[in-house]
Design a protein around this motif. Structure first.
Motif, PDB file in Angstrom:
ATOM      1  N   ILE A 275     106.666  -4.841 -58.213  1.00  0.00           N
ATOM      2  CA  ILE A 275     106.968  -3.465 -58.642  1.00  0.00           C
ATOM      3  C   ILE A 275     108.230  -3.027 -57.924  1.00  0.00           C
ATOM      4  O   ILE A 275     108.358  -3.181 -56.698  1.00  0.00           O
ATOM      5  CB  ILE A 275     105.768  -2.536 -58.382  1.00  0.00           C
ATOM      6  N   ASP A 276     109.163  -2.508 -58.712  1.00  0.00           N
ATOM      7  CA  ASP A 276     110.503  -2.190 -58.214  1.00  0.00           C
ATOM      8  C   ASP A 276     110.555  -0.704 -57.822  1.00  0.00           C
ATOM      9  O   ASP A 276     110.503   0.180 -58.681  1.00  0.00           O
ATOM     10  CB  ASP A 276     111.519  -2.489 -59.324  1.00  0.00           C
ATOM     11  N   ILE A 277     110.643  -0.447 -56.517  1.00  0.00           N
ATOM     12  CA  ILE A 277     110.768   0.942 -56.069  1.00  0.00           C
ATOM     13  C   ILE A 277     112.193   1.150 -55.573  1.00  0.00           C
ATOM     14  O   ILE A 277     112.575   0.635 -54.520  1.00  0.00           O
ATOM     15  CB  ILE A 277     109.752   1.268 -54.949  1.00  0.00           C
ATOM     16  N   ALA A 278     112.970   1.848 -56.342  1.00  0.00           N
ATOM     17  CA  ALA A 278     114.366   2.157 -56.006  1.00  0.00           C
ATOM     18  C   ALA A 278     115.130   0.909 -55.562  1.00  0.00           C
ATOM     19  O   ALA A 278     115.860   0.919 -54.577  1.00  0.00           O
ATOM     20  CB  ALA A 278     114.437   3.231 -54.931  1.00  0.00           C
ATOM     21  N   GLY A 279     114.906  -0.190 -56.290  1.00  0.00           N
ATOM     22  CA  GLY A 279     115.699  -1.385 -56.021  1.00  0.00           C
ATOM     23  C   GLY A 279     115.005  -2.410 -55.146  1.00  0.00           C
ATOM     24  O   GLY A 279     115.459  -3.546 -55.058  1.00  0.00           O
ATOM     25  N   THR A 280     113.923  -2.035 -54.476  1.00  0.00           N
ATOM     26  CA  THR A 280     113.184  -3.000 -53.662  1.00  0.00           C
ATOM     27  C   THR A 280     111.949  -3.440 -54.437  1.00  0.00           C
ATOM     28  O   THR A 280     111.184  -2.605 -54.921  1.00  0.00           O
ATOM     29  CB  THR A 280     112.733  -2.355 -52.337  1.00  0.00           C
ATOM     30  N   ARG A 281     111.778  -4.760 -54.550  1.00  0.00           N
ATOM     31  CA  ARG A 281     110.619  -5.242 -55.303  1.00  0.00           C
ATOM     32  C   ARG A 281     109.497  -5.624 -54.358  1.00  0.00           C
ATOM     33  O   ARG A 281     109.692  -6.421 -53.450  1.00  0.00           O
ATOM     34  CB  ARG A 281     111.005  -6.437 -56.167  1.00  0.00           C
ATOM     35  N   PHE A 282     108.333  -5.033 -54.589  1.00  0.00           N
ATOM     36  CA  PHE A 282     107.161  -5.343 -53.767  1.00  0.00           C
ATOM     37  C   PHE A 282     106.207  -6.184 -54.585  1.00  0.00           C
ATOM     38  O   PHE A 282     105.925  -5.842 -55.755  1.00  0.00           O
ATOM     39  CB  PHE A 282     106.458  -4.052 -53.344  1.00  0.00           C
ATOM     40  N   PRO A 283     105.685  -7.265 -53.992  1.00  0.00           N
ATOM     41  CA  PRO A 283     104.677  -8.040 -54.709  1.00  0.00           C
ATOM     42  C   PRO A 283     103.441  -7.188 -54.944  1.00  0.00           C
ATOM     43  O   PRO A 283     103.104  -6.340 -54.112  1.00  0.00           O
ATOM     44  CB  PRO A 283     104.356  -9.206 -53.768  1.00  0.00           C
ATOM     45  N   ALA A 284     102.769  -7.409 -56.078  1.00  0.00           N
ATOM     46  CA  ALA A 284     101.619  -6.577 -56.416  1.00  0.00           C
ATOM     47  C   ALA A 284     100.479  -7.437 -56.910  1.00  0.00           C
ATOM     48  O   ALA A 284     100.686  -8.390 -57.654  1.00  0.00           O
ATOM     49  CB  ALA A 284     102.005  -5.553 -57.474  1.00  0.00           C
ATOM     50  N   LYS A 285      99.280  -7.080 -56.453  1.00  0.00           N
ATOM     51  CA  LYS A 285      98.089  -7.825 -56.859  1.00  0.00           C
ATOM     52  C   LYS A 285      97.445  -7.112 -58.032  1.00  0.00           C
ATOM     53  O   LYS A 285      97.045  -5.957 -57.916  1.00  0.00           O
ATOM     54  CB  LYS A 285      97.117  -7.895 -55.673  1.00  0.00           C
ATOM     55  N   PRO A 286      97.342  -7.777 -59.199  1.00  0.00           N
ATOM     56  CA  PRO A 286      96.806  -7.087 -60.381  1.00  0.00           C
ATOM     57  C   PRO A 286      95.288  -7.143 -60.437  1.00  0.00           C
ATOM     58  O   PRO A 286      94.666  -7.988 -59.803  1.00  0.00           O
ATOM     59  CB  PRO A 286      97.402  -7.899 -61.528  1.00  0.00           C
ATOM     60  N   SER A 287      94.736  -6.228 -61.193  1.00  0.00           N
ATOM     61  CA  SER A 287      93.304  -6.230 -61.415  1.00  0.00           C
ATOM     62  C   SER A 287      93.040  -5.464 -62.701  1.00  0.00           C
ATOM     63  O   SER A 287      93.685  -4.442 -62.960  1.00  0.00           O
ATOM     64  CB  SER A 287      92.621  -5.559 -60.224  1.00  0.00           C
ATOM     65  N   ILE A 288      92.103  -5.952 -63.498  1.00  0.00           N
ATOM     66  CA  ILE A 288      91.805  -5.202 -64.721  1.00  0.00           C
ATOM     67  C   ILE A 288      90.456  -4.501 -64.605  1.00  0.00           C
ATOM     68  O   ILE A 288      90.012  -3.840 -65.534  1.00  0.00           O
ATOM     69  CB  ILE A 288      91.864  -6.083 -65.994  1.00  0.00           C
ATOM     70  N   TYR A 289      89.797  -4.657 -63.482  1.00  0.00           N
ATOM     71  CA  TYR A 289      88.574  -3.904 -63.218  1.00  0.00           C
ATOM     72  C   TYR A 289      88.752  -3.178 -61.888  1.00  0.00           C
ATOM     73  O   TYR A 289      89.633  -3.523 -61.101  1.00  0.00           O
ATOM     74  CB  TYR A 289      87.355  -4.824 -63.147  1.00  0.00           C
ATOM     75  N   THR A 290      87.899  -2.209 -61.633  1.00  0.00           N
ATOM     76  CA  THR A 290      87.970  -1.498 -60.359  1.00  0.00           C
ATOM     77  C   THR A 290      87.715  -2.479 -59.226  1.00  0.00           C
ATOM     78  O   THR A 290      86.663  -3.125 -59.191  1.00  0.00           O
ATOM     79  CB  THR A 290      86.908  -0.384 -60.311  1.00  0.00           C
ATOM     80  N   PRO A 291      88.635  -2.655 -58.308  1.00  0.00           N
ATOM     81  CA  PRO A 291      88.429  -3.628 -57.238  1.00  0.00           C
ATOM     82  C   PRO A 291      87.314  -3.174 -56.305  1.00  0.00           C
ATOM     83  O   PRO A 291      87.061  -1.984 -56.155  1.00  0.00           O
ATOM     84  CB  PRO A 291      89.778  -3.630 -56.504  1.00  0.00           C
ATOM     85  N   LYS A 292      86.675  -4.155 -55.729  1.00  0.00           N
ATOM     86  CA  LYS A 292      85.581  -3.857 -54.803  1.00  0.00           C
ATOM     87  C   LYS A 292      86.156  -3.247 -53.533  1.00  0.00           C
ATOM     88  O   LYS A 292      87.157  -3.705 -52.993  1.00  0.00           O
ATOM     89  CB  LYS A 292      84.847  -5.152 -54.473  1.00  0.00           C
ATOM     90  N   GLN A 293      85.510  -2.192 -53.099  1.00  0.00           N
ATOM     91  CA  GLN A 293      85.995  -1.515 -51.892  1.00  0.00           C
ATOM     92  C   GLN A 293      85.079  -1.813 -50.735  1.00  0.00           C
ATOM     93  O   GLN A 293      83.876  -1.936 -50.897  1.00  0.00           O
ATOM     94  CB  GLN A 293      86.044   0.002 -52.131  1.00  0.00           C
TER      95      GLN A 293
END
Lengths: 901, 506
Positions: free
Chosen positions: A867-885
């Motif tokens: 995910i690109d925030i103002a030019g910096t790309r951060f790796p992101a972990k996807p999920s299609i269900y609510t992750p376990k907390q």
């Protein structure tokens, strides 16, 4: 003049606006080859403007037309042109004066594609491409591709530009972040020693605004559109809530559709709708720009400069420079409505008022100090409460469209706006997502004249002044307050405003005002000062119990004599609402494309009685959708009860016990099931609707209380909850809870172009219940795949204290390729990571959306996200269900309920 | 009603009056304004029954404004060094005892501005404002004009002076005849004895003041009634004039010469713009007990009587100013006063208006009072921008420095009331410099366009609540808070003065 207190000037020669001069300026065909005629007409010999009319010579008004467009400015003409392009040629454009005589003629003519959102950019890019194409075809709109340079004096402005740059990149808009030295190279006349940098957009340009309108007019007329001048619209007559005819100064025209593109006059025109007035919330404001006499050495292809930290912009003009701006404390005008006759006229110039801008202009371009004045122009322009255009079909009258409120970007917007509104009329929906411009985002109070005038202090400078993510307005506040407002104020609430409703965003902590927190800011791109407070409230919701004021939610009641209302709702809702009395259903209401026209929580209070809750922002839109589909026989009764009920959300594991303490009912999960509702007494207050849901994914209840009892109920809950650790919580806590729990909100994540299948809510669509609107489209998606998929991302390698925050609208990259934008973001305290929600799409090389046959696999398999925030790309972990907390609950069901005596 | 009831509201006699209206006086802050020498009495009234008038104004802002502007006047006619003048008035006494008058000398180029403050009724101030400027005109008249008056070719009351602005002239024709005759006598004597030679303006002013006072005093002598030269009602009018009193200040402006003739406690202050700083230059001394040289002057004239004359900072414990027109109770001989009391034609109730003790206690060597003005001469320079003449009602509320600051600020703010338009050919840098300066001035933009009204509002408030409270004070007690206020502001034409200045130095 018509309007008391407003000084209008008929412009006199010499003027920069002589029609003889205007169209012939800037005949720049391509960069490098410039045929600009430097302004050489001797002073004083230019005649006062006798506008050369390019419109149809007077002829009898047609008896009927399919579409009547009111307003011969660039926007109205563009709508007509685009309708004609798509084959709708039975269109009449009515102009009360002469074409372009309102605002278009004094427009500066800047076409910038660097806008706040992706949709903005798509529309302005469409405009720019169209104008460029015309120039190439020899239509002569004075297009000059000089590029534009947005400069930053502050680091925050730089972040803003980088965020824009990141979005632009995903659209293929060429732009480049530049250093002060590079700025100096691109534009040597600028002072750069106090700049942080800038953004260079080579594809931008400037043109001659009235010429664009003339080309729209010419091309539309060639296809059969009639452009009729000197005919004013007196009234729009409706029948059964639809447009039926237009009463003009020259007779009546029967029509199917009406488009209000009356610019400055559109609010007043809206009021002249019979029998139901249409709200078009905008206000006129004075806009200043200065044109100098020729300055030797001025580059005719000097880029358009925007130095918005100093509120000003520049362009080259006839060998001189043009400098204007959007100053704070502007001067709203035409408060009593614009005069009927205001053709090719300007307002009295106020040099004292312009001084703020002049200082900034001379600061940025010192070469202008020795320049002489050609003219100071003060032209009225219209602005809307949120500085965004007003487009689309109105809530009040069907087939009544608006395309107005251009907020000083009419030329850049006209092409795209005309295209979208034409599509909207023809297809029933625009081809781009117009959610942000839809006029149904407003309700009645927004049309209050004094509110509009006050709001001008913010919406006029908004073009220039940096607006931080989620920054609240300060004008037009404290209009709608819940009964709990004063209690919350005392408790340290900091309020935000939604549809003029004051909502507690968070409650100040004791040390919030301490000196260590002095330099922390409420509005920022980084961690805001409310973070700790929201965190406290969040954990209180997770572990104890919180009270949250939900009064702002839009509430409707639907009733019928027998079960007509069930049939009506079954047709509208995609979920099955024919459920047991006392049951609550989350359901979408889909349009024929399957998109959400409404996302609502419906409680069945009785076999013929339903209670419906919608997001506060969608009060107008939800009402319109329901009202437009009501049975014609009047068998179903719809009421807006938003103001009748206050809502208190009791969130958290102790909510069950707390509610049991103050009411005489059993709140155990077996007696009061989740997603059910009961009419109960709370304290001494009766008639409270208690619903076991919280909109956050946590356990709890929402109480809908007749407003006058709300304070009593709140006080009872607060005192009874003392030992449960009850506290107030605000919307930031709610937002963080629901984002972490992967709850999509309509209006924020979901819009009319998103289907339940795409946001993981296919289970709420009941295909076997019978027919409903959008069923076919959803079946198609179920069987053949969706366009996009709603995904929950957790940022990795991200420091919430130091890194720039995502706020929504950040580009998502899947395996290095753009896959869409985020919608909403927030910190997940239980997950201990920054969470971004957004849609993942599969774009092919041309940027066209591909159907996702197996969306789960596409999202989760072999995909690395950034995910690109103002030019910096951060790796992101996807999920299609609510992750376990990693949170251990004390399940309240294991606590023995108190014995009732 | 009488000037001499202006006393400390905390003394035993008057406390009761105050107390009937307000039960408690919570804060008492009698202030002494050293600069103006005036008593500045301000105290806040708080009452259990009546809501605080400042916190809960009884007038709307529109009402306040219309009251303040009722008497405002602005004359934009340039005449010699005078560019324009404005004036305003606010009453405290009912009827108001202040008067003002302005005029040009028909023969010559001088302008005259007078502000008069009456006491013990308005009759004397009215007479002085009607007559004094004509007396000055006669005193300034050269020989041939005086001759024309004596021939009857010129009417001294109408042909020597051109009044400007609003004037409320006397309507009683009998009295006007008496006054005209006195003036004609003055003209005849002036021609015979010491007509104006064009040089001694100061002497002319002094003689006009003294002569008018002498005429006021003698017209009321009982012998006039007995001699049959006046009918009864006319005589009563002259008595009313002579037994009431007035102080006043007259500015005589001719070219770069500014003469200020002052009697009593009205004041004139010049606003001087010096090196970007505004300075208040007083052009008059107040003649009251706060002025040691005045006290000394009186005691020197009446040796061994000092403790009897100035009591309680007043003449005979009664009168504040130590110079005044009228007030024959301190001018006539004891015999004349007694004679008047015994004159049968005068009903007792007429005289009782002037108090039980017509003759002051220990009244030994009259006259104790005269109307000899103190005259100051000032040569106008281009730095002198305006002159403020006002009755003591203003100076009790505002110091001269404050007044000058207010007028200067208002002047500044007025400049930007006119829309700016850049000159042809001006560069943007030049334009921006002008605009930056105007930006400062914009803050001075006042509610009232009339400078005198602006001063009046500032003197009373300037906050709406305070002004409203001042304007709603009930009649019996309003005099404890403020006196009648009359303000005349004269603006000078610096360009004219600069021209004259250059010629002068050559």
């Amino acid at each position: 003049m018509g309007t008391a207190g407003v000084k209008c000037l008929k412009i006199t020669s010499p003027s920069i606006f002589s029609r003889r001069i205007l169209p012939s300026t800037f005949r720049a065909a391509a960069p490098g080859y410039v045929k600009t005629r430097l302004f050489s007409t001797a002073e004083g010999d230019s005649p006062s403007p006798e506008p050369v009319s390019l419109a149809t010579p007077p002829k009898p008004l047609p008896q009927q037309a399919r579409v009547v467009v009111c307003g011969g400015g660039v926007v109205g003409l563009s709508v007509a042109y685009h309708l004609a392009e798509r084959g709708w040629t039975d269109v009449v454009v009515l102009e009360q004066g002469k074409v372009t005589c309102g605002t278009t003629w004094h427009s500066v003519g800047l076409v910038s594609t660097m806008k706040a959102t992706r949709t903005d950019m798509a529309m302005t890019r469409y405009s720019a491409d169209l104008y460029k194409q015309w120039e190439a075809e020899g239509e002569g709109v004075g297009w000059k591709q000089c590029g534009s340079l947005n400069v930053a004096r502050t680091l925050d402005r730089m972040i803003h530009l980088k965020r824009q740059h990141a979005v632009a990149k995903t659209m293929g808009v060429e732009s480049q972040v530049v250093t002060p030295a590079e700025i100096q190279d691109i534009c040597p006349v600028l002072r750069v020693d106090d700049l942080q940098g800038g953004l260079w957009i080579p594809g931008d340009g400037a043109l001659t605004a009235p010429d664009v309108a003339m080309v729209f007019s010419r091309k539309a007329k060639a296809k059969g559109v009639q452009v009729i001048e000197d005919v004013g619209v007196e009234k729009v007559i409706t029948e059964n809530g639809r447009v039926s005819k237009v009463v003009t100064s020259a007779g009546n025209i029967k029509c199917e559709y009406f488009v209000n593109s009356a610019g400055l006059w559109s609010r007043e025109l809206g009021k002249r709708t019979d029998p139901r007035r249409v709200n078009v919330p905008l206000h006129a404001c004075e806009h200043y720009y200065l044109v100098t006499k020729p300055i030797t050495g001025t580059n005719p292809l000097m880029p358009v400069i925007r130095d918005y930290d100093g509120y000003v912009y520049f362009r080259e003009w006839n060998g001189g420079l043009l400098g204007g701006g959007f100053e704070p404390s502007p001067k709203p005008c035409f408060h009593q409505g614009p005069p009927d006759k205001f053709e090719f006229q300007l307002l009295q110039e106020d040099w004292d008022h312009f001084q703020v801008l002049l200082t900034e202009i001379l600061h940025r371009v010192p070469a202008m100090e020795t320049a002489e004045i050609r003219q100071l122009v003060n032209g009225p322009e219209s602005f809307t409460p949120d500085s965004r255009w007003l487009l689309g079909e109105t809530a009040e009258v069907a087939n009544y469209f608006v395309a107005t409120g251009m907020n000083s970007s009419g030329i850049a917007g006209a092409g795209g706006v005309g295209k979208q509104v034409a599509d909207w009329i023809i297809d029933g929906r625009p081809s781009l997502n117009m959610w942000a411009y839809d006029i149904r985002r407003f309700i009645g109070h927004h049309n209050n004249k004094r509110f509009l005038r006050d709001r001008m202090q913010e919406s006029f400078p908004a073009t220039a002044v940096l607006k931080y993510p989620r920054e609240e307005y300060t004008t037009g506040r404290k209009l709608r307050c819940s009964p709990l407002h004063t209690r919350q104020e005392v408790a340290g609430a900091v309020f935000g405003e939604t549809m003029a409703y004051e909502r507690a965003m968070y409650f100040k902590l004791d040390d919030d005002d301490s000196p260590e927190n002095e330099d922390r800011r409420m509005w920022t791109y980084t961690k805001p000062m409310w973070f700790e407070a929201a965190q406290e409230e969040y954990w209180a919701c997770k572990e104890r119990v919180c009270l949250m004021d939900m009064s702002s939610f839009a509430k409707f009641e639907l009733e019928s004599a027998s079960e007509e209302v069930v049939d009506f709702l079954q047709k509208l809702c995609s979920n099955d609402i024919d459920v047991d009395i006392g049951t609550i259903v989350h359901t979408g209401m889909q349009n024929k494309y399957g998109g959400f026209e409404n996302d609502t929580t419906i409680a069945r209070l009785d076999h013929n009685h339903f209670y419906m809750i919608c997001p506060a922002t969608q009060q107008s839109r939800a009402w319109t959708w329901l009202a437009r589909h009501m049975p014609q026989d009047g068998s179903v009764h719809l009421r807006d009860v938003t103001s009748m009920f206050s809502g208190i959300n009791i969130i958290g594991p102790h909510a069950q016990q707390l509610l049991a303490d103050v009411s005489d009912i059993s709140t155990s999960r077996s007696d009061f099931r989740p997603m059910s509702c009961k009419k109960i007494d709370v304290g001494s207050a009766s008639g409270v609707w208690a619903m076991r849901l919280t909109h956050t994914g946590e356990d709890g209840f929402i109480l809908y209380i007749p407003s006058e009892y709300a304070l009593h109920v709140y006080d009872i809950l607060m005192s009874a909850g003392k030992d449960y650790g009850v506290r107030n919580a605000g919307y930031y806590a709610l937002r963080h809870l629901r984002i972490e729990n992967f709850f999509a909100y309509w209006g924020l994540d979901l819009d009319d172009r998103t289907t339940p299948m795409e946001c993981g809510r296919g289970y709420r669509v009941k295909f076997d219940k019978g027919d409903f609107i959008g069923k076919a489209a959803l079946e198609q998606q179920r069987d053949h795949g969706v366009n996009k998929r709603f995904v929950h991302f957790q940022l990795e390698d991200y420091d919430v204290n130091l890194d720039l925050w995502p706020w929504g609208g950040e580009p998502i990259y899947r395996n290095g390729r753009n896959a869409g934008l985020t919608t909403t973001c927030g910190f997940g305290f239980a997950l201990d990571s920054m969470v971004c929600l957004g849609f993942v799409r599969d774009f092919d090389d041309k940027g066209v959306e591909q159907i996702l046959k197996n969306s789960n696999d596409f999202v989760m398999k072999d995909a690395k996200y950034e995910i690109d925030i103002a030019g910096t790309r951060f790796p992101a972990k996807p999920s299609i269900y609510t992750p376990k907390q990693n949170v251990t609950y004390v399940d309240p069901s294991f606590i023995p309920a108190p014995q009732k005596v | 009603m009488y000037r001499w009831v202006k006393v400390n509201p905390f003394d035993g006699k008057h406390a009761k009056v105050v107390e009937t209206w307000c039960r408690t006086i919570s804060t008492a802050m009698p202030k002494r304004n050293k600069a103006s020498g005036a008593n500045l009495i301000r105290f806040k009234l708080r009452n259990a029954r009546i809501p605080d008038a400042v916190q809960s104004p009884r007038l709307t802002p529109q009402m306040v404004t219309s009251i303040l502007r009722m008497n405002e006047e602005a004359v934009e006619e340039s005449y010699g060094p005078v560019r324009s003048y404005v004036k305003n008035q606010l009453q405290s006494n009912k009827p108001i005892e202040d008067r003002s008058a302005q005029g040009h000398l028909v023969h010559g180029s001088a302008s005259l501005f007078g502000v008069f403050d009456g006491h013990g009724g308005c009759a004397c101030a009215q007479a002085v404002s009607d007559r004094l400027l004509s007396y000055i005109a006669v005193a300034m008249a050269e020989h041939d004009i005086l001759a024309a008056i004596n021939n009857g070719k010129l009417d001294p009351t109408t042909d020597l002076l051109q009044h400007i602005g609003d004037t409320n002239r006397l309507v009683n024709t009998d009295l006007a005849t008496v006054h005209k005759q006195s003036l004609a006598n003055f003209a005849a004597e002036a021609m015979a004895i010491a007509h104006f030679d064009g040089e001694s303006v100061k002497d002319a002013l002094v003689s006009a003041f003294l002569r008018l006072d002498r005429d006021i005093v003698t017209e009321a002598l009982p012998s006039n009634l007995q001699g049959g030269s006046m009918d009864m009602s006319c005589y009563f009018d002259t008595l009313a004039i002579a037994f009431s009193g007035a102080v006043g200040c007259v500015a005589y402006i001719d070219g770069t010469d500014l003469f200020l003739a002052n009697v009593g406690d009205t004041q004139a202050v010049l606003g001087v713009h010096n090196d970007n700083r505004w300075e208040a230059v007083p052009l008059s001394d107040t003649h009251n007990a706060d002025n040691p040289s005045e006290v000394e002057r009186i005691t020197r004239c009446h040796p061994n009587e000092a403790p009897n004359i100035i009591k309680n900072r007043r003449l005979f414990g009664e009168l504040v100013p130590l110079r005044a027109f009228g007030d024959v109770r301190y001018k006539w001989t004891k015999t004349d006063l007694k004679h008047l009391l015994n004159t049968k034609q005068i009903p007792k109730h007429v005289m009782s208006v002037f108090g039980d003790n017509l003759i002051p206690h220990k009244y030994r060597t009259p006259p104790y009072l005269d109307a000899e003005p103190e005259v100051m001469h000032h040569i106008l320079t281009p730095k002198d921008k305006f002159l403020v003449i006002a009755s003591d009602g203003l100076w009790e509320c505002l110091s001269p420095d404050k007044v000058i600051q207010l007028v200067a600020g208002h002047l500044d703010g007025q400049q930007v009331l006119v829309n700016y338009k850049p000159n042809e050919g001006a560069t943007l840098k030049e334009v921006n410099e002008v605009l930056s300066n105007r930006r400062v001035s914009l803050k001075n933009r006042a509610l009232d366009s009339n400078t005198a009204t602006h001063l009046l509002r500032s003197a009373l408030g300037p906050d709406h609540g305070q002004v409203s409270a001042q304007l709603t004070l009930p009649q019996p007690i309003v005099r404890f808070y403020r006196d009648d206020i009359t303000i005349t502001v004269i603006f000078f034409d610096s360009e004219y003065i600069k021209d004259k200045d250059i010629k002068h130095t050559r």
